[in-house]
Design a protein around this motif. Sequence first.
Motif, PDB file in Angstrom:
ATOM      1  N   ARG A  28       0.823  -1.211   0.000  1.00 31.01           N
ATOM      2  CA  ARG A  28       0.000   0.000   0.000  1.00 31.01           C
ATOM      3  C   ARG A  28       0.859   1.262   0.000  1.00 31.01           C
ATOM      4  NH1 ARG A  28      -2.774  -2.904   4.066  1.00 31.01           N
ATOM      5  NH2 ARG A  28      -2.120  -1.402   5.650  1.00 31.01           N
ATOM      6  N   VAL A  29       1.881   1.280   0.859  1.00 29.90           N
ATOM      7  CA  VAL A  29       2.754   2.458   0.923  1.00 29.90           C
ATOM      8  C   VAL A  29       3.500   2.647  -0.389  1.00 29.90           C
ATOM      9  CG1 VAL A  29       4.788   3.444   2.051  1.00 29.90           C
ATOM     10  CG2 VAL A  29       3.017   2.343   3.425  1.00 29.90           C
ATOM     11  N   GLY A  30       4.059   1.553  -0.927  1.00 32.12           N
ATOM     12  CA  GLY A  30       4.781   1.645  -2.189  1.00 32.12           C
ATOM     13  C   GLY A  30       3.898   2.117  -3.325  1.00 32.12           C
ATOM     14  N   ALA A  31       2.657   1.627  -3.368  1.00 34.32           N
ATOM     15  CA  ALA A  31       1.744   2.017  -4.444  1.00 34.32           C
ATOM     16  C   ALA A  31       1.399   3.503  -4.368  1.00 34.32           C
ATOM     17  CB  ALA A  31       0.468   1.179  -4.373  1.00 34.32           C
ATOM     18  N   VAL A  32       1.196   4.020  -3.161  1.00 32.53           N
ATOM     19  CA  VAL A  32       0.858   5.442  -3.007  1.00 32.53           C
ATOM     20  C   VAL A  32       2.036   6.320  -3.437  1.00 32.53           C
ATOM     21  CG1 VAL A  32       0.338   7.244  -1.327  1.00 32.53           C
ATOM     22  CG2 VAL A  32      -0.855   5.058  -1.204  1.00 32.53           C
ATOM     23  N   VAL A  33       3.236   5.984  -2.964  1.00 26.64           N
ATOM     24  CA  VAL A  33       4.412   6.792  -3.305  1.00 26.64           C
ATOM     25  C   VAL A  33       4.696   6.726  -4.806  1.00 26.64           C
ATOM     26  CG1 VAL A  33       6.888   7.070  -2.951  1.00 26.64           C
ATOM     27  CG2 VAL A  33       5.414   6.505  -1.016  1.00 26.64           C
ATOM     28  N   LEU A  34       4.613   5.523  -5.384  1.00 30.12           N
ATOM     29  CA  LEU A  34       4.861   5.385  -6.820  1.00 30.12           C
ATOM     30  C   LEU A  34       3.829   6.147  -7.634  1.00 30.12           C
ATOM     31  CD1 LEU A  34       6.501   4.113  -9.109  1.00 30.12           C
ATOM     32  CD2 LEU A  34       4.983   2.130  -8.996  1.00 30.12           C
ATOM     33  N   ALA A  35       2.573   6.114  -7.204  1.00 24.45           N
ATOM     34  CA  ALA A  35       1.526   6.855  -7.919  1.00 24.45           C
ATOM     35  C   ALA A  35       1.817   8.356  -7.897  1.00 24.45           C
ATOM     36  CB  ALA A  35       0.162   6.568  -7.297  1.00 24.45           C
ATOM     37  N   LEU A  36       2.294   8.866  -6.779  1.00 23.40           N
ATOM     38  CA  LEU A  36       2.637  10.287  -6.690  1.00 23.40           C
ATOM     39  C   LEU A  36       3.803  10.632  -7.613  1.00 23.40           C
ATOM     40  CD1 LEU A  36       2.344  10.864  -2.825  1.00 23.40           C
ATOM     41  CD2 LEU A  36       0.749  11.630  -4.595  1.00 23.40           C
ATOM     42  N   VAL A  37       4.831   9.772  -7.613  1.00 18.73           N
ATOM     43  CA  VAL A  37       5.999  10.025  -8.469  1.00 18.73           C
ATOM     44  C   VAL A  37       5.598  10.012  -9.946  1.00 18.73           C
ATOM     45  CG1 VAL A  37       8.220   9.096  -9.228  1.00 18.73           C
ATOM     46  CG2 VAL A  37       7.661   9.132  -6.794  1.00 18.73           C
ATOM     47  N   LEU A  38       4.839   8.997 -10.343  1.00 18.47           N
ATOM     48  CA  LEU A  38       4.442   8.891 -11.748  1.00 18.47           C
ATOM     49  C   LEU A  38       3.529  10.039 -12.156  1.00 18.47           C
ATOM     50  CD1 LEU A  38       3.810   5.049 -12.118  1.00 18.47           C
ATOM     51  CD2 LEU A  38       5.819   6.377 -12.798  1.00 18.47           C
ATOM     52  N   THR A  39       2.661  10.487 -11.252  1.00 15.65           N
ATOM     53  CA  THR A  39       1.777  11.606 -11.560  1.00 15.65           C
ATOM     54  C   THR A  39       2.586  12.876 -11.829  1.00 15.65           C
ATOM     55  OG1 THR A  39      -0.003  10.672 -10.197  1.00 15.65           O
ATOM     56  CG2 THR A  39      -0.122  13.020 -10.711  1.00 15.65           C
ATOM     57  N   VAL A  40       3.579  13.124 -10.986  1.00 15.81           N
ATOM     58  CA  VAL A  40       4.431  14.304 -11.172  1.00 15.81           C
ATOM     59  C   VAL A  40       5.187  14.212 -12.488  1.00 15.81           C
ATOM     60  CG1 VAL A  40       6.443  15.535 -10.290  1.00 15.81           C
ATOM     61  CG2 VAL A  40       4.656  14.779  -8.717  1.00 15.81           C
ATOM     62  N   LEU A  41       5.742  13.026 -12.795  1.00 17.64           N
ATOM     63  CA  LEU A  41       6.523  12.876 -14.028  1.00 17.64           C
ATOM     64  C   LEU A  41       5.640  13.016 -15.266  1.00 17.64           C
ATOM     65  CD1 LEU A  41       8.942   9.940 -13.111  1.00 17.64           C
ATOM     66  CD2 LEU A  41       9.327  12.403 -12.968  1.00 17.64           C
ATOM     67  N   LEU A  42       4.424  12.489 -15.211  1.00 17.74           N
ATOM     68  CA  LEU A  42       3.523  12.601 -16.353  1.00 17.74           C
ATOM     69  C   LEU A  42       3.079  14.048 -16.589  1.00 17.74           C
ATOM     70  CD1 LEU A  42       1.287   9.422 -15.851  1.00 17.74           C
ATOM     71  CD2 LEU A  42       2.952   9.805 -17.667  1.00 17.74           C
ATOM     72  N   LEU A  43       2.922  14.804 -15.512  1.00 14.65           N
ATOM     73  CA  LEU A  43       2.442  16.186 -15.621  1.00 14.65           C
ATOM     74  C   LEU A  43       3.584  17.195 -15.723  1.00 14.65           C
ATOM     75  CD1 LEU A  43      -0.476  16.139 -13.009  1.00 14.65           C
ATOM     76  CD2 LEU A  43      -0.627  15.877 -15.479  1.00 14.65           C
ATOM     77  N   THR A  44       4.814  16.709 -15.793  1.00 15.29           N
ATOM     78  CA  THR A  44       5.978  17.608 -15.796  1.00 15.29           C
ATOM     79  C   THR A  44       5.906  18.711 -16.850  1.00 15.29           C
ATOM     80  OG1 THR A  44       7.500  16.023 -14.776  1.00 15.29           O
ATOM     81  CG2 THR A  44       8.464  17.672 -16.234  1.00 15.29           C
ATOM     82  N   PRO A  45       5.550  18.419 -18.119  1.00 13.28           N
ATOM     83  CA  PRO A  45       5.520  19.513 -19.117  1.00 13.28           C
ATOM     84  C   PRO A  45       4.578  20.650 -18.749  1.00 13.28           C
ATOM     85  CG  PRO A  45       5.449  17.370 -20.202  1.00 13.28           C
ATOM     86  CD  PRO A  45       5.255  17.114 -18.740  1.00 13.28           C
ATOM     87  N   TRP A  46       3.598  20.385 -17.890  1.00 15.72           N
ATOM     88  CA  TRP A  46       2.609  21.410 -17.550  1.00 15.72           C
ATOM     89  C   TRP A  46       2.868  22.035 -16.181  1.00 15.72           C
ATOM     90  CZ3 TRP A  46       1.364  16.670 -19.716  1.00 15.72           C
ATOM     91  CH2 TRP A  46       0.891  16.723 -21.028  1.00 15.72           C
ATOM     92  N   ILE A  47       3.544  21.332 -15.287  1.00 11.24           N
ATOM     93  CA  ILE A  47       3.712  21.861 -13.930  1.00 11.24           C
ATOM     94  C   ILE A  47       5.154  22.258 -13.609  1.00 11.24           C
ATOM     95  CG2 ILE A  47       1.757  20.503 -13.092  1.00 11.24           C
ATOM     96  CD1 ILE A  47       3.716  18.584 -11.806  1.00 11.24           C
ATOM     97  N   ALA A  48       6.105  21.912 -14.465  1.00 14.28           N
ATOM     98  CA  ALA A  48       7.495  22.307 -14.202  1.00 14.28           C
ATOM     99  C   ALA A  48       7.609  23.826 -14.260  1.00 14.28           C
ATOM    100  CB  ALA A  48       8.434  21.666 -15.220  1.00 14.28           C
ATOM    101  N   PRO A  49       8.256  24.432 -13.262  1.00 14.66           N
ATOM    102  CA  PRO A  49       8.281  25.908 -13.221  1.00 14.66           C
ATOM    103  C   PRO A  49       9.130  26.550 -14.312  1.00 14.66           C
ATOM    104  CG  PRO A  49       9.606  24.959 -11.448  1.00 14.66           C
ATOM    105  CD  PRO A  49       8.863  23.820 -12.081  1.00 14.66           C
TER     106      PRO A  49
END
Length: 291
Positions: A28-49
């Motif tokens: 459960r912990v690994g899945a939550v952390v991995l989901a957060l990491v992948l979400t950030v990486l997928l949205l990088t072109p739009w959220i990177a400052p």
Amino acid sequence: MPSTAPRRLTHLTATGLRAVTGRHWTLRVGAVVLALVLTVLLLTPWIAPYDPAHQDLGQRLSGPGAHHLLGTDQLGRDILSRLMYGGRFSVSIAAVTLLLSAVIGTVIGAFSARRGGIVDEVVMRTTDLLISIPDVIVALFLIAAFGTGYGMLIAALTIVGWTPFARLMRGLALEINSREYIEAAEALGCSKVFIVFRHVIPNALRPVLSLGFLRFGHKLITVGGLSYLGLGVQPPDSDWGAMLLDAQPYMQRLPLLVIAPGAAIFVTALSVTLIGHGMELKRKRRRTDAA
């Protein structure tokens, strides 16, 4: 009908909660952390400052602040933006390499156990040879001999990465081949290819999937290590390993240059490893209950 709808909703909710809470905490912990990491990486072109290649020499090696949350590197590039874009390269290369290694190793291991004889012997001795040599050494030799680049990096890591999957799959296939439904398929005249892809591999996917999650962290660290040695991603692109290489001369002045990519590699590798560990514990628990 109106009274059955709330009852069905309650039943589905309870089933979902049991499915989530019934898994090991590491999964459960690994899945939550991995989901957060992948979400950030997928949205990088739009959220990177910032653009990761944008240089501002007037702001070089500045610490964390309002404009640059993690500071800037030796060329005035935003560390957070480079970290996000670099993660896309690191994680994608590790994932593609792992997928290719798993597919190739699983197929080779299944057919090796199915065929037996000299073919099985050759495959097992080849895996013994490759497993006895560290992955990085073989990858270094291949990249030094044939050049750098994404394709060569993926090919080198795949060549050295299929052996654990082949060994695992061979052991599972030997057990599966002795079962009654395999004998029934043989009696019906099914080909070896049909039996392997229809019966052997599908019944061994869970352990192979668990091994894949456990091996992802190793792949990610290997990709970072090769980039740190200058044999991975080439400029102007960058990944977490290349960020570590660039930060080495300046780590005493701004430790965050090293801490940020190092922590990213650690957290991502740990999250996937926790998922694999949780899946393996669940599989062992099922086997114990079945016994």
